[in-house]
Design an enzyme around this catalytic site. Structure first.
Site, PDB file in Angstrom:
ATOM      1  N   HIS A  19       0.927  -1.196   0.007  1.00  0.00           N
ATOM      2  CA  HIS A  19       0.024   0.077   0.115  1.00  0.00           C
ATOM      3  C   HIS A  19       0.727   1.126  -0.058  1.00  0.00           C
ATOM      4  CE1 HIS A  19      -3.384  -2.608   1.576  1.00  0.00           C
ATOM      5  NE2 HIS A  19      -3.477  -2.494   0.505  1.00  0.00           N
ATOM      6  N   HIS A  42      -8.064  -8.986  -7.204  1.00  0.00           N
ATOM      7  CA  HIS A  42      -8.530  -9.653  -5.888  1.00  0.00           C
ATOM      8  C   HIS A  42      -8.354  -8.622  -4.682  1.00  0.00           C
ATOM      9  CE1 HIS A  42      -6.390 -12.432  -8.563  1.00  0.00           C
ATOM     10  NE2 HIS A  42      -6.647 -13.479  -7.964  1.00  0.00           N
ATOM     11  N   SER A 118      -6.781  -2.394  -0.406  1.00  0.00           N
ATOM     12  CA  SER A 118      -6.668  -1.494  -1.597  1.00  0.00           C
ATOM     13  C   SER A 118      -7.838  -1.009  -2.385  1.00  0.00           C
ATOM     14  CB  SER A 118      -6.006  -2.806  -2.646  1.00  0.00           C
ATOM     15  OG  SER A 118      -4.927  -3.267  -2.190  1.00  0.00           O
ATOM     16  N   GLU A 142     -13.679 -10.270  -6.773  1.00  0.00           N
ATOM     17  CA  GLU A 142     -13.446 -11.190  -5.757  1.00  0.00           C
ATOM     18  C   GLU A 142     -14.272 -12.524  -6.037  1.00  0.00           C
ATOM     19  OE1 GLU A 142     -11.956 -12.906  -2.775  1.00  0.00           O
ATOM     20  OE2 GLU A 142     -11.183 -11.219  -3.040  1.00  0.00           O
ATOM     21  N   ASP A 170     -13.416 -14.021 -11.274  1.00  0.00           N
ATOM     22  CA  ASP A 170     -12.151 -14.477 -11.465  1.00  0.00           C
ATOM     23  C   ASP A 170     -11.453 -13.265 -11.831  1.00  0.00           C
ATOM     24  OD1 ASP A 170      -9.273 -15.204 -12.109  1.00  0.00           O
ATOM     25  OD2 ASP A 170      -9.907 -17.272 -12.517  1.00  0.00           O
ATOM     26  N   GLY A 171     -10.703 -12.477 -11.128  1.00  0.00           N
ATOM     27  CA  GLY A 171      -9.939 -11.449 -11.540  1.00  0.00           C
ATOM     28  C   GLY A 171      -9.022 -11.407 -12.634  1.00  0.00           C
ATOM     29  N   ASP A 196      -2.672  -9.228  -6.759  1.00  0.00           N
ATOM     30  CA  ASP A 196      -2.411  -9.496  -5.493  1.00  0.00           C
ATOM     31  C   ASP A 196      -3.259 -10.774  -5.011  1.00  0.00           C
ATOM     32  OD1 ASP A 196      -4.445  -7.940  -4.757  1.00  0.00           O
ATOM     33  OD2 ASP A 196      -3.784  -7.046  -3.008  1.00  0.00           O
TER      34      ASP A 196
END
Length: 315
Positions: A19, A42, A118, A142, A170-171, A196
């Site tokens: 971050h 994610h 995030s 997510e 699914d990202g 991530d």
């Protein structure tokens, strides 16, 4: 597949690295008026309680952001007392900015009780008064059934309208439809992608690399940030090497930052992580080189051998 919950790890040293770099990158990108498409593949729950059972069980935030809170308060004390902020010169600008963002989610006195993930960090920056009129877009993905419900609820409270989109998807796959991003009024296209995953399953390493490769094909100038754990697994050590090769073959700049806080007395837990950035904003290397030594001095207190930080970047 869904055993990982970030609530146990929110505010730990890995979040600090990720971050801190994310905020520093966005600050530079947001100096231009053109809108940004921001993607979190994610996203997790979006924001976390540091006084929850999960956070208290792991204790990772106590060894992470909780230690840095004292540094923030030390930095703020002269200004609050009406004195010249002499301490401001002693803390790296990027670190001070990161801590100020976290503090903005914790208005009550005492120990910080909330840690923004995030998604809420990105939303906070894109809606600051000086930036709000630009209308950046935030896309959140997510799959975890509990976290997506929490994320939906947290985003709903933002009343962000179409600026923020949440999907249980699914990202890795969703990213393909978002690049290249829509062109702004002047024709420019800009995007930052954060990848991530939990790396709960080994295939996440290959999927992360494939996502970056595809992103480079679709939108070579976008900023792509990939967080990864530094652990004794071939896939973990191989991922930054693969990403570096991809960036070099595509003729793009890159940066790789790692933070090792040292082994805990009990020998357990994640002790190191890395962040690889394709097309890093040019001030990011210097910002991290100033901030990470200060982070390490605070977070490595009382821990064993292996403490180190590193920032490697293309010319």
């Amino acid at each position: 597949m869904f055993s990982y919950r970030h609530a146990f790890h929110a505010g730990n040293h890995a979040d600090v690295l990720k971050h801190l770099a994310l905020i520093a990158s966005l600050r530079h990108l947001m100096r231009k008026d053109g809108p940004l498409t921001l993607v979190d593949t994610h996203a997790g729950a979006g924001i976390y309680r540091l006084d929850s059972d999960a956070a208290q069980t792991s204790g990772e935030a106590l060894e992470g952001i909780a230690r840095l809170q004292a540094l923030h308060e030390q930095n703020q004390a002269p200004a609050l007392a009406g004195q010249a902020p002499a301490a401001t010169e002693d803390i790296a600008e990027a670190l001070a900015d990161y801590l100020a963002v976290v503090a903005s989610f914790n208005r009550a006195p005492g120990a910080w009780r909330v840690y923004p993930g995030s998604p809420l960090i990105m939303h906070a920056l894109m809606t600051e008064p000086a930036r709000a009129a630009v209308h950046d877009r935030l896309k959140l993905f997510e799959l975890h059934p509990t976290d997506i419900q929490a994320l939906d609820a947290h985003v709903a409270q933002l009343d962000a309208g179409r600026q923020v989109a949440v999907a249980r998807q699914d990202g890795f796959e969703a990213l393909k439809a978002l690049l290249p991003p829509p062109a702004a009024a002047g024709g420019s296209r800009r995007a930052l992608v954060l990848i991530d995953p939990s790396y709960e399953i080994k295939s996440d390493y290959a999927k992360a690399a494939a996502a970056v490769q595809d992103a480079l094909r679709r939108f070579a100038t976008g900023v792509c940030m990939v967080w990864y754990p530094v652990i004794a697994r071939p896939e973990a050590h191989g991922l930054p090497r693969r990403l570096k090769t991809m960036a070099q073959q595509a003729g793009r700049g890159w940066l790789n930052a790692t933070l090792h806080i040292g082994a805990a007395p009990d020998g357990g837990g994640l002790t190191a992580s890395g962040l690889f950035v394709v097309n890093p904003p040019h001030p990011l290397k210097a910002a991290l080189e100033q901030a990470l030594p200060q982070v390490l001095r605070v977070l490595a207190e009382g821990r064993g051998a292996g403490r180190a930080w590193a920032v490697e970047a293309s010319a």
